[in-house]
Design an enzyme around this catalytic site. Structure first.
Site, PDB file in Angstrom:
ATOM      1  N   HIS A   1     -32.160  10.035 -11.591  1.00 41.54           N
ATOM      2  CA  HIS A   1     -31.023  10.867 -11.349  1.00 41.54           C
ATOM      3  C   HIS A   1     -29.725   9.362 -12.295  1.00 41.54           C
ATOM      4  O   HIS A   1     -30.309   7.781 -11.266  1.00 41.54           O
ATOM      5  CB  HIS A   1     -30.060  11.173 -10.267  1.00 41.54           C
ATOM      6  CG  HIS A   1     -30.776  11.655  -9.280  1.00 41.54           C
ATOM      7  ND1 HIS A   1     -32.092  12.549 -10.140  1.00 41.54           N
ATOM      8  CD2 HIS A   1     -30.586  12.846  -8.486  1.00 41.54           C
ATOM      9  CE1 HIS A   1     -32.227  13.716  -8.489  1.00 41.54           C
ATOM     10  NE2 HIS A   1     -31.050  13.961  -8.504  1.00 41.54           N
TER      11      HIS A   1
ATOM     12  N   ASP B   1     -29.488  21.198  -7.105  1.00 42.03           N
ATOM     13  CA  ASP B   1     -30.177  20.346  -6.862  1.00 42.03           C
ATOM     14  C   ASP B   1     -30.001  20.698  -5.292  1.00 42.03           C
ATOM     15  O   ASP B   1     -30.950  20.174  -5.508  1.00 42.03           O
ATOM     16  CB  ASP B   1     -27.854  19.421  -6.730  1.00 42.03           C
ATOM     17  CG  ASP B   1     -28.539  18.139  -6.531  1.00 42.03           C
ATOM     18  OD1 ASP B   1     -29.821  17.579  -6.575  1.00 42.03           O
ATOM     19  OD2 ASP B   1     -27.694  17.481  -6.700  1.00 42.03           O
ATOM     20  N   ASP B   2     -29.105  20.839  -4.594  1.00 46.06           N
ATOM     21  CA  ASP B   2     -29.451  21.493  -3.210  1.00 46.06           C
ATOM     22  C   ASP B   2     -28.429  22.230  -2.546  1.00 46.06           C
ATOM     23  O   ASP B   2     -27.621  22.612  -2.007  1.00 46.06           O
ATOM     24  CB  ASP B   2     -28.569  20.114  -2.304  1.00 46.06           C
ATOM     25  CG  ASP B   2     -29.365  18.937  -2.834  1.00 46.06           C
ATOM     26  OD1 ASP B   2     -30.212  18.124  -1.922  1.00 46.06           O
ATOM     27  OD2 ASP B   2     -28.274  18.083  -3.283  1.00 46.06           O
TER      28      ASP B   2
ATOM     29  N   GLU C   1     -24.273  10.361 -12.352  1.00 44.70           N
ATOM     30  CA  GLU C   1     -23.714  11.734 -11.134  1.00 44.70           C
ATOM     31  C   GLU C   1     -22.147  10.922 -10.802  1.00 44.70           C
ATOM     32  O   GLU C   1     -21.270  11.415 -10.989  1.00 44.70           O
ATOM     33  CB  GLU C   1     -24.620  11.433 -10.388  1.00 44.70           C
ATOM     34  CG  GLU C   1     -24.351  12.580  -8.568  1.00 44.70           C
ATOM     35  CD  GLU C   1     -25.646  12.652  -7.704  1.00 44.70           C
ATOM     36  OE1 GLU C   1     -26.172  11.631  -7.745  1.00 44.70           O
ATOM     37  OE2 GLU C   1     -25.442  14.076  -7.501  1.00 44.70           O
TER      38      GLU C   1
ATOM     39  N   HIS D   1     -33.894  19.660  -5.011  1.00 46.51           N
ATOM     40  CA  HIS D   1     -34.933  18.842  -3.796  1.00 46.51           C
ATOM     41  C   HIS D   1     -35.079  19.874  -2.704  1.00 46.51           C
ATOM     42  O   HIS D   1     -33.732  21.002  -2.239  1.00 46.51           O
ATOM     43  CB  HIS D   1     -33.593  18.021  -3.452  1.00 46.51           C
ATOM     44  CG  HIS D   1     -32.509  16.818  -4.166  1.00 46.51           C
ATOM     45  ND1 HIS D   1     -33.829  15.625  -4.422  1.00 46.51           N
ATOM     46  CD2 HIS D   1     -31.914  17.168  -5.259  1.00 46.51           C
ATOM     47  CE1 HIS D   1     -33.062  15.143  -6.164  1.00 46.51           C
ATOM     48  NE2 HIS D   1     -31.565  15.839  -5.976  1.00 46.51           N
TER      49      HIS D   1
ATOM     50  N   HIS E   1     -33.694  21.004 -11.214  1.00 41.52           N
ATOM     51  CA  HIS E   1     -33.058  19.709 -10.824  1.00 41.52           C
ATOM     52  C   HIS E   1     -33.184  20.530  -9.694  1.00 41.52           C
ATOM     53  O   HIS E   1     -32.006  21.143  -8.887  1.00 41.52           O
ATOM     54  CB  HIS E   1     -32.134  19.162 -11.127  1.00 41.52           C
ATOM     55  CG  HIS E   1     -30.976  18.221 -10.125  1.00 41.52           C
ATOM     56  ND1 HIS E   1     -30.714  17.664 -11.579  1.00 41.52           N
ATOM     57  CD2 HIS E   1     -31.148  17.479  -9.042  1.00 41.52           C
ATOM     58  CE1 HIS E   1     -29.878  16.739 -10.199  1.00 41.52           C
ATOM     59  NE2 HIS E   1     -30.652  16.519  -9.116  1.00 41.52           N
TER      60      HIS E   1
HETATM   61  N1  ADE Z   1     -30.846  13.920  -3.258  1.00 45.19           N
HETATM   62  C1  ADE Z   1     -30.414  14.900  -3.330  1.00 45.19           C
HETATM   63  N2  ADE Z   1     -29.498  15.460  -3.827  1.00 45.19           N
HETATM   64  C2  ADE Z   1     -28.961  14.374  -4.351  1.00 45.19           C
HETATM   65  C3  ADE Z   1     -27.836  14.276  -5.099  1.00 45.19           C
HETATM   66  N3  ADE Z   1     -27.472  15.232  -5.905  1.00 45.19           N
HETATM   67  N4  ADE Z   1     -28.227  12.717  -5.273  1.00 45.19           N
HETATM   68  C4  ADE Z   1     -28.753  11.458  -4.697  1.00 45.19           C
HETATM   69  N5  ADE Z   1     -29.815  11.825  -4.638  1.00 45.19           N
HETATM   70  C5  ADE Z   1     -29.970  13.227  -3.952  1.00 45.19           C
HETATM   71 ZN    ZN Z   2     -30.213  15.535  -7.101  1.00 46.58          ZN
END
Ligand code: ADE
Ligand code: ZN
Length: 339
Positions: A197, A278-279, A200, A20, A18
């Protein structure tokens, strides 16, 4: 946390499921690429950018994330972004990465699909020389219409032999999986893997929809599944992987405090939970930082860490022979390092 656990995490072979790519855009690289493209950034320094990364929910973050992605323009930009991520995680013991990209973020501002995808794929190929294999997952933005998703899927057609799957990301609340049933049917018919997703910020009901209406192979996040015992039973019975992102959850206020993160409970309930970043450029760390944060806050043991590493390969889209090899590497590492 015991220092020896940090060392154990650092060398543990793992997969990241996971991530991005646009979320791995570090402020320093953002300045370098902005300079190259003669683009403006409304900040003076990388430190100033990082100081602005305070979010109270998912949308807060997405607003900044989409704006920053606007700096990316050339094939070289997408290549350099991707290669920087692979170099960084090779050092974290990541042996395999299944990475997301958001083509609509770029095509909507006139960047050709081929520029984005070509740059990413060139870097993913080079990543093999770093000891990191990969798969690419095209995410549809759920705040846009299913029709817009279909237009993107059409653009992706010539690339489908190099794209492993499709996902669904962006603003979850108000955009349930049920709005994308036909698009996911088309992707499944094309032979692609499916992820979404769900759970969340959205309710357990969205996880049910992702499973029953989109027929996903994996759930991204899935935290809110724990609100529904029947859903937990289903996820455990089917061993559906959940790609959990602890530091993301903390930064986006999905959890109030890492000590209350549900990861340990997910493992206790028999769910196939995995740890992911994630990011990472926005949430304060790459995959090992995430492992360390949950280990420290929840008192995870070496056995938990080994289970999480195994889950990362078991939940991947690698073929069975490759899974077996990676699982053996995790077991050999565990045996050689005292567990
Ligand atoms: N795009 C990038 N990170 C995300 C996240 N945590 N949830 C939804 N979309 C995303
Ligand atoms: Zn994500």
């Amino acid at each position: 946390m015991d220092d020896s656990l940090a060392v154990f995490i650092a060398g543990l072979p793992k997969a990241e499921l996971h991530l991005h790519l646009e979320g791995s855009f570090e402020p320093e690289q953002m300045f370098a690429i902005a300079r190259r493209n003669k683009a403006n950034i409304p900040f003076k320094s990388a430190e100033e950018v990082r100081a602005a990364y305070r979010f109270s929910n998912l949308q807060d973050f997405l607003d900044i994330y989409y704006r920053a992605a606007g700096v990316l323009r050339s094939e070289e930009d997408f290549h350099d972004l991707t290669l920087a991520y692979l170099k960084r995680v090779a050092a974290d013991g990541v042996r395999h990465a299944e990475v997301f990209f958001d083509p609509q973020t770029h095509t909507a501002r006139g960047i050709p699909f081929a520029t984005v995808t070509g740059g990413i794929l060139r870097a993913l190929n080079e990543g093999q020389n770093l000891g990191v294999t990969s798969k690419l997952i095209l995410c549809f933005l759920r705040h846009l219409s299913e029709e817009d998703g279909f237009a993107t899927f059409k653009e992706a057609e010539p690339w489908l032999d190099q794209i492993a799957g499709v996902g669904l990301d962006s603003s979850e609340l108000g955009h349930p999986p049920s709005q994308f049933v036909r698009l996911f049917d088309a992707a499944r018919t094309a032979g692609l893997k499916l992820v979404a997703h769900a759970g969340e910020e959205g309710p357990a009901e969205y996880v049910w929809e992702a499973l029953d209406l989109l027929h996903v192979d994996r759930i991204d996040h899935g935290n809110r599944s724990l609100d529904d015992p029947r859903l937990v039973e289903r996820l455990a019975a089917e061993q559906t992987a959940l790609t959990v992102c602890p530091l993301s959850n903390l930064k986006l206020c999905v959890v109030k405090d890492m000590a209350r993160h549900p990861l340990k409970r997910m493992l206790e309930l028999g769910l196939r939970a995995t740890v992911n970043s994630d990011d990472p450029a926005y949430f304060g760390g790459y995959v090992n930082d995430n492992f360390q944060a949950v280990t420290a806050a929840l008192g995870l043991t070496r056995a938990d860490l080994v289970a999480l590493a195994k889950n990362s390969f078991l939940g991947s889209f690698l073929d069975d022979a490759k899974k077996v090899r990676h699982l053996a590497a995790v077991e050999a590492y565990a045996a050689a390092n005292g567990s």
